[in-house]
Design a protein around this motif. Sequence first.
Motif, PDB file in Angstrom:
ATOM      1  N   ASN A 166      14.894  25.413  22.060  1.00 17.19           N
ATOM      2  CA  ASN A 166      13.550  25.029  21.636  1.00 17.19           C
ATOM      3  C   ASN A 166      12.510  25.407  22.691  1.00 17.19           C
ATOM      4  N   VAL A 167      12.818  25.143  23.947  1.00 21.20           N
ATOM      5  CA  VAL A 167      11.898  25.487  25.038  1.00 21.20           C
ATOM      6  C   VAL A 167      11.769  27.003  25.127  1.00 21.20           C
ATOM      7  N   TYR A 168      12.874  27.706  24.990  1.00 19.58           N
ATOM      8  CA  TYR A 168      12.842  29.168  25.050  1.00 19.58           C
ATOM      9  C   TYR A 168      12.023  29.737  23.888  1.00 19.58           C
ATOM     10  N   MET A 169      12.193  29.197  22.681  1.00 22.78           N
ATOM     11  CA  MET A 169      11.424  29.662  21.520  1.00 22.78           C
ATOM     12  C   MET A 169       9.933  29.392  21.719  1.00 22.78           C
ATOM     13  N   SER A 170       9.595  28.268  22.273  1.00 22.94           N
ATOM     14  CA  SER A 170       8.199  27.949  22.562  1.00 22.94           C
ATOM     15  C   SER A 170       7.611  28.973  23.526  1.00 22.94           C
ATOM     16  N   TYR A 171       8.384  29.295  24.557  1.00 21.30           N
ATOM     17  CA  TYR A 171       7.973  30.309  25.539  1.00 21.30           C
ATOM     18  C   TYR A 171       7.742  31.661  24.858  1.00 21.30           C
ATOM     19  N   LEU A 172       8.669  32.079  23.999  1.00 24.82           N
ATOM     20  CA  LEU A 172       8.533  33.356  23.295  1.00 24.82           C
ATOM     21  C   LEU A 172       7.315  33.357  22.373  1.00 24.82           C
ATOM     22  N   THR A 173       7.100  32.259  21.685  1.00 23.05           N
ATOM     23  CA  THR A 173       5.982  32.160  20.752  1.00 23.05           C
ATOM     24  C   THR A 173       4.649  32.254  21.478  1.00 23.05           C
ATOM     25  N   ILE A 174       4.514  31.532  22.565  1.00 20.74           N
ATOM     26  CA  ILE A 174       3.266  31.564  23.339  1.00 20.74           C
ATOM     27  C   ILE A 174       3.022  32.963  23.882  1.00 20.74           C
ATOM     28  N   ASN A 175       4.062  33.600  24.410  1.00 26.23           N
ATOM     29  CA  ASN A 175       3.901  34.956  24.945  1.00 26.23           C
ATOM     30  C   ASN A 175       3.553  35.957  23.848  1.00 26.23           C
ATOM     31  N   ALA A 176       4.116  35.786  22.661  1.00 23.37           N
ATOM     32  CA  ALA A 176       3.803  36.683  21.555  1.00 23.37           C
ATOM     33  C   ALA A 176       2.338  36.540  21.155  1.00 23.37           C
ATOM     34  N   HIS A 177       1.845  35.305  21.118  1.00 27.35           N
ATOM     35  CA  HIS A 177       0.430  35.083  20.791  1.00 27.35           C
ATOM     36  C   HIS A 177      -0.478  35.674  21.853  1.00 27.35           C
TER      37      HIS A 177
END
Length: 94
Positions: free
Chosen positions: A66-77
């Motif tokens: 979940n933390v990793y997905m949050s990190y990926l999502t923020i970086n993608a945005h």
Amino acid sequence: MVKSVHEWKEEVFPALESKASEFRLMGYDKVTAEDIWNCLNEKVWKNNPSKRLFEIVQDILRLSSNVYMSYLTINAHQDDNLMASIAALTKKES
């Protein structure tokens, strides 16, 4: 011994590889040890705190998807916003 997080990177690389391998088994095919390190730096170790070796390894092994997905999502945005800004700037110059 207590060191800043960045000073431990070389020693904890096997744990980073292990976590990356775990995430690849979960379907994150392109994750690397460096991705895990960057995620932890941004999400867990802000401001490069001082920690003991076992604390760093514990943080790595406890990193949730979940933390990793949050990190990926923020970086993608952020990447999308950067690309939109670059496109707007280059469009004005044309």
